[in-house]
Design an enzyme around this catalytic site. Structure first.
Site, PDB file in Angstrom:
ATOM      1  N   HIS A   1      46.963  -8.219  48.054  1.00 15.03           N
ATOM      2  CA  HIS A   1      48.183  -8.633  47.324  1.00 15.03           C
ATOM      3  C   HIS A   1      49.094  -9.293  48.157  1.00 15.03           C
ATOM      4  O   HIS A   1      49.643 -10.419  47.777  1.00 15.03           O
ATOM      5  CB  HIS A   1      48.831  -7.268  46.588  1.00 15.03           C
ATOM      6  CG  HIS A   1      50.227  -7.601  45.902  1.00 15.03           C
ATOM      7  ND1 HIS A   1      50.027  -7.788  44.568  1.00 15.03           N
ATOM      8  CD2 HIS A   1      51.128  -7.729  46.174  1.00 15.03           C
ATOM      9  CE1 HIS A   1      51.253  -7.728  44.239  1.00 15.03           C
ATOM     10  NE2 HIS A   1      51.928  -8.092  45.126  1.00 15.03           N
TER      11      HIS A   1
ATOM     12  N   HIS B   1      53.785 -12.887  41.082  1.00 15.86           N
ATOM     13  CA  HIS B   1      53.240 -11.808  40.455  1.00 15.86           C
ATOM     14  C   HIS B   1      52.496 -12.408  38.817  1.00 15.86           C
ATOM     15  O   HIS B   1      53.205 -13.277  38.295  1.00 15.86           O
ATOM     16  CB  HIS B   1      54.217 -10.747  40.149  1.00 15.86           C
ATOM     17  CG  HIS B   1      54.483 -10.055  41.209  1.00 15.86           C
ATOM     18  ND1 HIS B   1      55.941  -9.617  41.613  1.00 15.86           N
ATOM     19  CD2 HIS B   1      53.639  -9.579  42.274  1.00 15.86           C
ATOM     20  CE1 HIS B   1      55.628  -8.770  42.683  1.00 15.86           C
ATOM     21  NE2 HIS B   1      54.536  -9.033  43.142  1.00 15.86           N
TER      22      HIS B   1
END
Length: 377
Positions: free
Chosen positions: A287, A297
């Site tokens: 991530h 995101h």
């Protein structure tokens, strides 16, 4: 004399660049993992209660007055749903007022929840989930892409877009397609820990034209990885167990910091860990590397770039939303087989379209708040 001065200057600069680096803690894989005697269980429980207490607010709605709603308002302020500019005059009471209802409705929309304006069970479950520390709303505009889609009336074709970028859509220049990364010398990480990051980088190189090479030269590396504690010099201090886990800066900064106080699983099955707050290091690393490369995101829950991850969860496979976003920045690896990439199963289409650009200075870093502590092998 001049050489001594230069040596002292060099040492001083080294200390400034690597503040508060610490050693990580390790445990054997695939065996029951009791909480070590040196870990303060009381501290863990106290930290857990900060967000976990929001469970007591389930069922609250406009007009209620319930102990704890004032803390929920501060939670929403932190993540941008209540403007910082109005915080001095905002009513941080335990009243479920119109401002809280409005913040809650926007939050529900951003996370693809039913927009009820009430603290229903699904909304509360989402609120207490470990999550990224970057606000969802900056300067009054949302930075989350909640299932937006593009459509063409002429072809009747539409494609769902959920990924987002940092302000100005920063990316590594074309002249840098082999990026180097290094680990803070103060951490003295084992090869087992370093191999976790190597696997995480490889997941991105598989789908793009980028390659990644580890180097021993920390100060010349494009991307610098380190475990730190407390105030470590970047304006975003870590807060110990069950707080902010890690943060990464957009290109070309290259800084990737992890909280050394957190509970990490390096290998073995994280889903079977006896420590309920255990987190898979590779899942977080994949991530954060996405942020290092310029991705913001996604609102797709299956995507690597989704803001939240639950404890004892492993999520390391890029889905199509991640791949589409990163390939928009860097192009596709000629050897990449698109049919091998899973599609996200939690997509939801809404009314307007296009990938989103994160705004304001908050977009310059990604703070992954997943609330875990320690390192497990």
């Amino acid at each position: 004399m001049r050489l001594n001065y230069l040596a002292i200057t060099a040492i001083s600069l080294w200390l400034l660049c690597v503040p508060n680096t610490i050693s990580a803690h390790f445990f054997e894989p695939n065996v029951p993992t009791p909480i070590p005697s040196w870990l303060n269980e009381t501290q863990i429980n106290e930290t857990l209660s900060e967000w976990d207490a929001f469970r007591n607010l389930s069922g609250c709605h406009a007009g209620d007055r319930v102990d704890g709603l004032s803390k929920l308002k501060k939670y929403f302020q932190y993540f941008g749903y209540i403007s910082n500019s109005s915080s001095s005059s905002f009513n941080f009471t335990d009243d479920f007022d119109d401002a809280l209802k409005s913040a809650l409705e926007t939050y529900q929309k951003n996370f693809n929840l039913d927009v009820t304006g009430e603290l229903d069970e699904r909304t509360v479950q989402q609120i207490v989930r470990p999550r990224c520390g970057v606000p969802d709303i900056v300067n009054g505009s949302t930075t989350m892409n909640s299932g937006k889609y593009n459509s063409s009336s002429s072809t009747r074709f539409h494609s769902v877009s959920h990924y987002s970028f940092f302000p100005g859509k920063p990316r590594w220049p074309d002249s840098k397609r082999d990026l180097t990364y290094a680990f803070s010398p103060g951490n003295q990480l084992t090869d087992d820990v370093k191999s976790v990051f190597a696997r995480a980088f490889e997941r991105w190189s598989t789908v793009t034209t980028l390659t990644f090479t580890v180097t021993d030269s920390f100060y010349t590396a494009d991307m610098k990885i380190g475990f730190f504690s407390g105030d470590h010099g970047d304006g975003e201090p870590f807060d110990g167990v069950l707080g902010t886990l890690a943060h990464a800066f957009s290109p070309p900064n290259g800084q990737f910091h992890l909280d050394g106080a957190e509970n990490w699983v390096i290998s073995g099955d994280v889903t079977k860990s006896s420590v309920t707050s255990a987190v898979d290091l590779e899942s977080v690393a994949v991530h954060e590397i996405g942020h290092l490369l310029g991705l913001g995101h996604s609102s797709v829950e299956d995507a690597i770039m989704y803001p939240s991850i639950s404890s004892r969860t492993r999520k390391v496979e890029l889905v199509q939303d991640d791949v589409t976003g990163i390939q928009e920045l860097y192009g596709a690896n000629p050897s990449y087989n698109a049919s091998s990439t899973p599609s996200a199963s939690h997509e939801r289409e809404t009314s307007d379209g296009g990938p989103r650009i994160l705004s304001s200075t908050w977009g310059l870093r990604a703070l992954f708040a997943v609330g875990f502590g320690l390192l497990f092998l």
